[in-house]
Design an enzyme around this catalytic site. Sequence first.
Site, short mmCIF file in Angstrom:
data_model
loop_
_atom_site.label_atom_id
_atom_site.label_comp_id
_atom_site.label_asym_id
_atom_site.label_seq_id
_atom_site.Cartn_x
_atom_site.Cartn_y
_atom_site.Cartn_z
N LYS A 262 0.64 -1.12 0.17
CA LYS A 262 -0.09 0.26 0.43
C LYS A 262 1.07 1.12 -0.29
O LYS A 262 0.82 2.10 -0.15
CB LYS A 262 -1.09 -0.14 0.91
CG LYS A 262 -1.95 -1.63 1.06
CD LYS A 262 -2.95 -1.21 2.82
CE LYS A 262 -4.13 -2.00 2.20
NZ LYS A 262 -4.81 -1.74 3.14
N ARG A 263 1.97 1.47 0.27
CA ARG A 263 2.22 2.63 0.49
C ARG A 263 3.02 2.88 -1.11
O ARG A 263 3.70 4.05 -1.36
CB ARG A 263 3.85 2.59 1.82
CG ARG A 263 5.18 1.24 1.12
CD ARG A 263 6.59 1.91 1.84
NE ARG A 263 7.18 0.70 1.24
CZ ARG A 263 8.02 -0.73 1.32
NH1 ARG A 263 6.50 -0.99 1.84
NH2 ARG A 263 8.63 -1.09 1.44
#
Length: 431
Positions: free
Chosen positions: A241-242
């Site tokens: 997700k980063r």
Amino acid sequence: MSDTVRVRFAPSPTGHLHIGGARTALFNWLFARHINGAFILRIEDTDTSRSTDDYIEAIIEGMKWLNLDWNEGPFRQTDRFDVYRKYVERLLAEGKAYRCYCTAEELEHRRQQALADGKTPKYDGRCRSITEPMPNKSFAVRFKMPQEGTTVLNDMIKGAIVFENNLLDDMIILRSDGTPTYNFVVVVDDIDMKITHIIRGDDHVNNTPKQIHIYKAFGWEPPQFGHLPMILGSDKSRLSKRHGATSVMAYKDMGYLPDALVNYLVRLGWSYGDQEIFTRQELINYFSFDNVGSSAAVFNPEKLLWLNSQYIMNTPAEALAEMVLPFVVKAGFIREGQYPNMQWLSKAVLTLRERSRTLVELAQSMKYYLVDEVEIDQKAGDKFLKPEGIALLADLKDALTGIEDFTVPEIMPPASVMPRCNGQLMASANA
């Protein structure tokens, strides 16, 4: 094994359909469509503590949005527990599995002892010799792994991989609570569904030798395996997700077109010469595992954004108008149910699509066509809206308001007036 190629996409419903899973589904789908085989959707929901019906619906929704249709399914493993137990009983009866009465505490103690001795933790097989059931005592069922020789995986993507059998554990195939385990049920499903090829992420490579022995224990020729390299983020770590959105439906919400995402995903590990943009039919025609790379692919959001802009620019205006309409409504420029004439909306789209990278951007740029009052950027207004220009625009508004037949011939001023109007507007803007 079936004469027809049969492949499966088997996600676990512990989350939404993510980029890596979507690529796996896509490669299976393309292979099946290319070779006129069957594509099966199977939901592996044996992890009942984390699997949810909402996630199952989300996965199916993502598959449908990407237009990855399946020939059979979706099948759920939780509907097949009785089938798995029958297969367990067969292995027990044939002496290929055994009841293990070791408690969780005993197993953990031995694991810690092995680590302290610098050894790889592995079940020591002490219950292998127990042939008769022990009444009133809880047990799990373990599969008897071969302890000698090697297992060779001839992977369609990675080539030959050799595993030492003496490193394989006698894995549990049925827990003490009566629920079957992942590595066992996937083999039973593959046998029952006559799967011929298994294409999945390379995080499953270490599961493969265990599964191969279970296939053979049932007298079944193992399928052919192809393990796809993982997808990395821009910093070369595993995609997460980063690095941006990983859920497929998040890209739908951001205004990406499904064909653009499919086109981008297939290029994460597959190539066909120098071609970048493909129709769906071209992907089906050209797809081959000969052109799938063995190295990890790097996810590039900017490349995806560029590709999406190309698809927007080349989508017929009528279809694009239908696609952008929900985003226009969501932005509040049109009320739900009070839709404009779609022919008019298509013409509006034509004037804006070349400058729009997503459907969200396209919807935002349509604001000036759809609302009566718009906010003008203060700096731009100070620079361009001089008194002379404002006066001309006011006259233009009055002139346009009185036109009943709003067509190009009616809107266009006489040719003799155009140079004077253009000159006054330019002088006002440059003043």
